[in-house]
Design an enzyme around this catalytic site. Structure first.
Site: not given
Ligand SMILES: *Cc1c(COP(=O)(O)O)cnc(C)c1O
Length: 388
Positions: A184
């Site tokens: 991210k």
């Molecule tokens: C990456 C992602 C998540 C999950 O995030 P985590 O921190 O790994 O739980 C949830 N929703 C979307 C749209 C994502 O791309």
């Protein structure tokens, strides 16, 4: 000399992260403590919302938010099929029923009109997902929520640094969940944050994130802390570590610069692809109410202009040394959800058409101009070679 492989993603960690993590390790306090509080404050100030709760993932943030509102069996939660499984998993965790509403084919975001069609007596929450980091139509969704007495929980896993109507994502809704997963825009390896509007709800979510314990462990062990605590409800083990929070503080310091670089790369892709007949102008021309953090660059092919499909296009990009991905495999296509709810892909024509044609191109600050040109040249060469 063979050209190096351009990976789909590379994180941007440096001396800043190392220094802050070293401080934490030397301090002797590594789990949730002063760095977590500092990180919560920093994100609160950055998005300009009343409260934040740090968690160890975005999935956890969505779970505690739904649990904190008491959403459970018999309740329905409307969300998009064009998301990572985590969004729907959080709904399953509390025993509620996910209801899927189709997307707008120009943005990939949930279509408020489709949400309206899926409302029922049992609907309690809407979970919009900011696809690729582009803000959803929160105004229209907010109107629907208000008229039907629903909560909005934004899955903002991809949207830190994006804004709508001059306010950053995180400041708009009842609850907003961010992810700091490895790929991210801001990463702590694993991590998440819940942004919300009200202190009592934040406290409830914080308690749920640490076993339902009535006081923070770090207060218990600090100077003058007491050993006694009580468990007053069933909680989870979702707290963030000070190690991760230290990384987050360092990453937040670079976020604006990093997002500017992402926007530069997106602008280069858009300029290069603008006149190409086999590419769909998906998420290119944005309203001026919106700032996009360009977390992903979804390249949407016009399949009827090409003699190869998306899979073959991805293979050929791979042969040209370019790593790509696909976001996302629609929820109703995953066997667990398909079989459990008898979802019918025919109900989601816009999701189906974008999914069949989308490829996520590399986009991150460590990508240099030469890399970006190589990606552009490869996309053009492969497409023109296989034009109908
Ligand atoms: C990456 C992602 C998540 C999950 O995030 P985590 O921190 O790994 O739980 C949830 N929703 C979307 C749209 C994502 O791309």
């Amino acid at each position: 000399m063979p050209l190096s492989h351009i990976t789909f993603h590379r994180p941007d960690f440096g001396m800043e992260e190392l220094q802050l993590v070293e401080e934490v390790l030397k301090s002797g306090w590594v789990t949730s403590g002063p760095k977590v509080r500092e990180f919560e404050e920093a994100i609160k100030d950055y998005v300009n919302c009343p409260c934040t709760v740090a968690l160890n993932s975005c999935t956890a943030a969505m779970h505690v938010a739904l649990a904190g509102w008491g959403v459970g069996p018999g309740d329905e939660v409307i969300t998009t099929p064009f998301t990572f499984c985590a969004t729907v998993e959080a709904i399953e965790y509390v025993g509620a029923t996910p209801v899927l509403a189709d997307i707008d084919p120009l943005t990939g975001n949930i279509d408020p009109e489709c949400v309206r069609e899926k409302l029922s007596e049992r609907t309690k929450v809407i979970i919009p997902v900011h696809y690729a980091g582009l803000p959803c139509e929160l105004g229209k969704l907010g109107d629907i929520a208000k008229a039907n007495n629903l909560k909005i929980l934004e899955d903002a896993a991809l949207a830190l640094g994006s804004s709508l109507n001059g306010r950053r994502i995180g400041a708009h809704s009842d609850a907003v969940a961010f992810s700091f997963y490895a790929t991210k825009n801001l990463s702590t390896g694993e991590g998440g944050m819940l942004a919300c509007q009200d202190e009592a709800f934040a406290d409830k979510c914080r308690r749920l994130s640490l076993h339902g314990m009535n006081r923070d462990a770090w207060k218990r062990y600090g100077a003058g802390g007491k050993w006694y605590y009580e468990i007053c409800e069933l909680g989870f083990k979702y707290n963030l570590t000070d190690i991760a929070a230290a990384m987050g503080i360092a990453q937040l310091g670079k976020l604006e610069r990093a997002n500017d670089r992402r926007r530069e790369i997106a602008a280069a892709y858009i300029a290069a692809f603008r006149k190409i007949p086999f590419i769909n102008p998906f998420q290119w021309d944005l309203s001026n109410e919106v700032v996009h953090n360009r977390h992903l660059f979804p390249l949407v092919l016009k399949l009827d202009a090409l003699s190869i499909d998306r899979e073959r296009f991805i293979e050929q990009l791979g042969e040209a040394g370019i790593g790509t991905s696909v976001h996302y495999i629609p929820i109703y296509r995953h066997p667990y959800y398909r079989d459990r709810y008898n979802f019918d892909s025919g109900e989601y024509p816009n999701t189906e058409s974008i999914y069949s044609a989308v490829i996520s191109l590399p986009i991150y600050p460590a990508l240099d101009d030469e890399d970006v040109q190589r990606v552009i040249e490869a996309v053009k060469r492969i497409g023109f070679m296989h034009q109908k």
